[in-house]
Design an enzyme around this catalytic site. Structure first.
Site: not given
Length: 338
Positions: A169, A188, A248-249, A272, A277, A296-297
């Site tokens: 992503i 990264d 992401a999370r 998101d 959640e 989370h869409l």
């Protein structure tokens, strides 16, 4: 020339996921390249019917809600050689027993990355123009303000965007941002300077990413090493009014620290994902005007599910023809995947 091999295949996922992702055209396309077991799908692998189907299944097409492929399940599927997943992460159902037996695995993570990246880019651009705040103020005032008094921080010209992790992503976001007049930074630790140059980004340290970014977009998977990675210190280092975008999370971010920073007006956020959640109804983030929370869409929904199905059909076609998967999941890469 002998006809191409038509492997015996079965569908293993929840019935709701099958109805959403595997529409009749997708099922028809699958039936053209494999010998597909009749519906209904296998959502419980311990039933007599499931055991009968799995006994001669060579390739399993899985999706959300697929039960774990345990050693016991695999013992009843002696011919199973491949798993094609119609969603992203395979962690919930591809077990060590699958890898130990040498079962090949494919995932539609690359297809699911597309709408997440599109959502991310949209939010980067919308927050740069302060669209949500302006729309709220306009609705309240019902009249134009003086546009010549717009703060100079508003806009996307030469804005600095920080990307946390060159995941599937993250790389797609970088690609989609290229046409815009933005400076893109990347953190990264697994990306070399040469790779960063090829991506067209500037590699920076994690503290620099947060200190320099007008917006920081989180794309790192949730692993033991990344839980709470976006720490209180990093959030405190962000520029005043900077934006954190998280698709992401939720647990990658220190949510308590983010809540404090947002409540104090130091940062804005587009979330998101949260931890948990869904957030409790009385959580302070719900009431922060500078925080947008979506359910989370960002991942594939609606007509985007077709992209997942099309990738899975193509992977089955390739495997049946002996060409191997275009999107394989490697056991040795699991430590770096969501």
């Amino acid at each position: 020339m002998p006809p191409p091999h038509r492997p015996r295949a079965a569908l293993a996922l929840s019935r709701e996921a099958a109805e959403a992702v595997l529409e009749p055209p997708a099922l028809a396309a699958l039936a053209e390249v494999c010998d597909l077991a009749p519906l209904p799908v296998l959502d419980d692998l311990t039933t007599d019917r499931a055991r009968a189907v799995l006994a001669d299944t060579e390739i399993l097409v899985t999706g959300w809600g697929c039960p774990p492929l345990t050693a016991e399940v695999l013992a009843g599927a002696p011919r199973l050689r491949a798993v094609v997943h119609t969603a992203g992460s395979v962690r919930a159902h591809v077990t060590d027993a699958c890898w130990d037996r040498g079962i090949e695995v494919s995932s539609a993570a690359a297809a699911n990355a597309v709408p997440v990246a599109e959502y991310t880019v949209a939010m980067i651009l919308l927050t740069g123009k302060r669209v949500l705040e302006s729309a709220r103020d306009y609705r309240a005032a019902r009249t134009h303000g003086d546009f010549l008094r717009t703060p100079r921080a508003t806009g996307n010209y030469r804005r600095t965007v920080g990307i946390l992790s060159a995941s599937l992503i993250g790389r797609r976001v970088i690609e989609l941002l290229r046409p815009y007049d933005l400076e893109v930074l990347l953190h990264d630790p697994y990306v070399t300077d040469e790779e960063a140059a090829a991506l067209g980004v500037t590699p920076v340290s994690l503290p620099d990413l947060f200190a320099r970014g007008d917006v920081v977009s989180v794309h790192t998977p949730l692993l033991p090493a990344t839980r709470g990675l976006v720490s209180r210190e990093l959030l405190a280092a962000m520029r005043p009014d900077a934006v954190l975008v998280n698709t992401a999370r939720g647990a990658v971010v220190d949510q308590d620290a983010l809540t404090e920073a947002a409540a104090e007006g130091r940062v804005r956020a587009v979330l998101d994902v949260t931890d948990p959640e869904v957030l409790p109804p009385d959580h302070p983030l719900w009431d922060c005007d500078n925080v947008l929370i979506t359910p989370h869409l960002a991942g594939s929904q609606g007509n985007e599910w077709r992209r997942l199905a099309e990738l899975a059909v193509d992977e089955v076609r390739r495997w049946a023809a002996g060409d191997g998967f275009a999107h394989p999941v490697r056991r040795e890469r699991l430590a770096y995947l969501a």
